[in-house]
Motif scaffolding. Structure first.
Motif, mmCIF file in Angstrom:
data_model
loop_
_atom_site.group_PDB
_atom_site.id
_atom_site.type_symbol
_atom_site.label_atom_id
_atom_site.label_comp_id
_atom_site.label_asym_id
_atom_site.label_seq_id
_atom_site.Cartn_x
_atom_site.Cartn_y
_atom_site.Cartn_z
ATOM 1 N N PRO A 95 0.835 -1.297 0.106
ATOM 2 C CA PRO A 95 -0.084 -0.080 0.179
ATOM 3 C C PRO A 95 0.988 1.325 0.036
ATOM 4 N N PRO A 96 0.369 2.332 -0.700
ATOM 5 C CA PRO A 96 1.052 3.585 -0.602
ATOM 6 C C PRO A 96 1.462 4.156 0.578
ATOM 7 N N ASP A 97 0.681 3.883 1.638
ATOM 8 C CA ASP A 97 1.031 4.182 3.071
ATOM 9 C C ASP A 97 1.976 3.364 3.923
ATOM 10 N N SER A 98 2.633 2.445 3.342
ATOM 11 C CA SER A 98 3.426 1.487 4.010
ATOM 12 C C SER A 98 4.487 2.433 4.650
ATOM 13 N N PRO A 99 4.831 1.813 5.688
ATOM 14 C CA PRO A 99 5.749 2.460 6.925
ATOM 15 C C PRO A 99 7.519 2.128 6.330
ATOM 16 N N ILE A 100 7.691 1.595 5.145
ATOM 17 C CA ILE A 100 8.734 1.537 4.478
ATOM 18 C C ILE A 100 9.385 2.792 3.692
ATOM 19 N N THR A 101 10.514 3.314 4.506
ATOM 20 C CA THR A 101 11.135 4.668 4.033
ATOM 21 C C THR A 101 12.440 4.411 3.388
ATOM 22 N N GLY A 102 12.845 5.501 2.665
ATOM 23 C CA GLY A 102 14.069 5.650 2.038
ATOM 24 C C GLY A 102 15.319 5.239 2.813
ATOM 25 N N GLU A 103 15.090 5.120 4.093
ATOM 26 C CA GLU A 103 16.207 4.648 5.027
ATOM 27 C C GLU A 103 16.291 3.324 4.619
ATOM 28 N N PHE A 104 15.532 2.291 4.518
ATOM 29 C CA PHE A 104 15.830 1.037 4.175
ATOM 30 C C PHE A 104 15.984 0.816 2.506
ATOM 31 N N LEU A 105 15.393 1.508 1.771
ATOM 32 C CA LEU A 105 15.361 1.126 0.424
ATOM 33 C C LEU A 105 16.690 1.517 -0.174
ATOM 34 N N ILE A 106 17.409 2.692 0.249
ATOM 35 C CA ILE A 106 18.723 3.122 -0.433
ATOM 36 C C ILE A 106 19.681 2.139 0.021
ATOM 37 N N SER A 138 14.806 -24.423 24.014
ATOM 38 C CA SER A 138 14.400 -23.064 24.274
ATOM 39 C C SER A 138 14.604 -22.006 23.480
ATOM 40 N N GLN A 139 15.091 -22.264 21.997
ATOM 41 C CA GLN A 139 15.750 -21.131 21.380
ATOM 42 C C GLN A 139 14.566 -20.640 20.666
ATOM 43 N N LEU A 140 13.230 -21.107 20.821
ATOM 44 C CA LEU A 140 12.125 -20.464 19.898
ATOM 45 C C LEU A 140 11.224 -19.652 20.910
ATOM 46 N N GLU A 141 11.158 -18.407 20.430
ATOM 47 C CA GLU A 141 10.061 -17.514 21.266
ATOM 48 C C GLU A 141 9.164 -17.145 20.183
ATOM 49 N N LEU A 142 7.799 -17.235 20.386
ATOM 50 C CA LEU A 142 6.912 -17.182 19.476
ATOM 51 C C LEU A 142 5.713 -16.569 20.123
ATOM 52 N N TYR A 143 5.231 -15.277 19.498
ATOM 53 C CA TYR A 143 4.146 -14.637 19.736
ATOM 54 C C TYR A 143 3.042 -14.232 18.696
ATOM 55 N N SER A 144 1.973 -14.425 19.055
ATOM 56 C CA SER A 144 0.922 -14.112 17.858
ATOM 57 C C SER A 144 0.232 -12.892 18.317
ATOM 58 N N GLY A 145 -0.166 -12.008 17.461
ATOM 59 C CA GLY A 145 -1.073 -10.857 17.449
ATOM 60 C C GLY A 145 -1.091 -10.193 16.097
ATOM 61 N N PRO A 146 -1.834 -9.229 16.056
ATOM 62 C CA PRO A 146 -1.938 -8.246 14.794
ATOM 63 C C PRO A 146 -0.697 -7.639 14.485
ATOM 64 N N ILE A 147 0.019 -7.859 13.333
ATOM 65 C CA ILE A 147 1.172 -7.189 12.881
ATOM 66 C C ILE A 147 0.835 -6.060 12.194
ATOM 67 N N PRO A 148 1.248 -4.861 12.641
ATOM 68 C CA PRO A 148 0.894 -3.471 11.969
ATOM 69 C C PRO A 148 1.428 -3.058 10.592
ATOM 70 N N PHE A 149 1.887 -3.790 10.005
ATOM 71 C CA PHE A 149 2.306 -3.897 8.528
ATOM 72 C C PHE A 149 2.022 -5.043 7.561
ATOM 73 N N ASP A 150 2.018 -4.754 6.252
ATOM 74 C CA ASP A 150 1.610 -5.925 5.430
ATOM 75 C C ASP A 150 2.741 -6.692 4.804
ATOM 76 N N PHE A 151 4.033 -6.495 5.333
ATOM 77 C CA PHE A 151 5.174 -7.091 4.841
ATOM 78 C C PHE A 151 5.876 -7.739 5.994
ATOM 79 N N GLY A 152 6.689 -8.784 5.551
ATOM 80 C CA GLY A 152 7.384 -9.547 6.520
ATOM 81 C C GLY A 152 8.962 -8.957 6.697
ATOM 82 N N LEU A 153 8.958 -8.780 8.210
ATOM 83 C CA LEU A 153 10.285 -7.879 8.567
ATOM 84 C C LEU A 153 11.238 -8.966 9.148
ATOM 85 N N TRP A 154 12.511 -9.058 8.811
ATOM 86 C CA TRP A 154 13.474 -9.876 9.591
ATOM 87 C C TRP A 154 14.795 -9.195 9.934
ATOM 88 N N ILE A 155 15.292 -9.442 11.139
ATOM 89 C CA ILE A 155 16.556 -8.959 11.432
ATOM 90 C C ILE A 155 17.603 -10.158 11.786
#
Length: 260
Positions: A99-110, A193-210
């Protein structure tokens, strides 16, 4: 009378006299030497130097034409701006699915590495995604969707102790769907115990990983699968990803639940 050049004049002069200014930045020189380095008529050279001087981008001093500090920095900034436009253009095929209001900014895209799914071999893009994550000790991912290959790879890495920690924020319903595909995914006897899993509404339409603290990525989904993904290790991009992930985790913790 003000000596400050008009912004429009500077932009026009930079566009028209780019080659001349670059030559002066390479090495200050008298007009005769500049004439040898640039293919143009003497009248064109005179006009170019006059326009550069009027825009405060170049000056004549001690027998040499040379760039001013304004000229040097303005050209540098213009080059960086044009490079950023090229980066944004390269990412368009993937991010324009959002969507055009996606929070992805030039800081990430450049300077992001862009990987677009191919219509003839759509699964190839998932391999480049997994390769980006393969060397990480800790992965954090917030996503409204999941594809089987990624879930299976996470399971394999956890089972083989290749990951010290996998933290996942999944949209409602995605946890249950993942368990159907991989029933042992949240089995602590398998993944420890390496997995920490949480479920709830994600506030954006893309997957984000670090990955660890030095690289981040965005996964763009479509109704048919994955459009592509972007990877960036610039400090500004990783900081943006940390901010977005922290916001998503706060939203999930407030409205969702921990699964493991």
């Amino acid at each position: 009378m003000s000596l400050v050049p008009d912004r429009t004049d500077i932009d026009t002069t930079l566009s028209d006299r780019d080659e001349f200014l670059r030559k002066l930045i390479e090495q200050p020189r008298p007009k005769s030497k500049l004439e040898e380095g640039v293919e143009c008529s003497r009248s064109t050279l005179d006009r170019a130097l006059r326009e550069l001087a009027e825009a405060n981008l170049a000056k004549y001093k001690n027998g040499l034409w040379q760039p001013t500090l304004l000229g040097r920095r303005t050209l540098q900034n213009r080059d960086e701006y044009l490079d950023s436009l090229e980066n944004l253009s390269e990412a368009a095929a993937v991010v324009n699915e959002l969507p055009p209001d996606s929070p992805i900014t030039g800081e990430f895209l450049i300077d992001a590495n862009v990987h677009e799914a191919s219509s003839t071999m759509p699964d190839a893009v998932t391999k480049t995604l997994l390769n980006s994550m393969a060397e990480a000790n800790k992965i954090r991912i917030a996503t409204p969707a999941m594809f089987t290959v990624l879930a299976e790879q996470f399971y394999e890495w956890l089972d083989g102790d290749q990951l010290e920690c996998l933290e996942m924020l999944l949209s409602p319903g995605l946890f249950e769907e993942t368990q159907v595909v991989l029933p042992g995914f949240t089995d602590t006897d398998v993944v420890g115990s390496q997995l920490e899993l949480y479920s709830g509404p994600i506030p954006f339409d893309f997957g984000l990983w670090i990955a660890d603290t030095g690289e981040a990525g965005v996964i763009v989904y479509t109704d048919q699968g994955i459009q592509g993904h972007l990877v960036n290790d610039r400090n500004a991009a990783v900081e943006w990803a940390h901010d977005q992930y922290a916001h998503a985790k706060q939203e999930v913790l407030q409205t969702g639940s921990a699964k493991s």
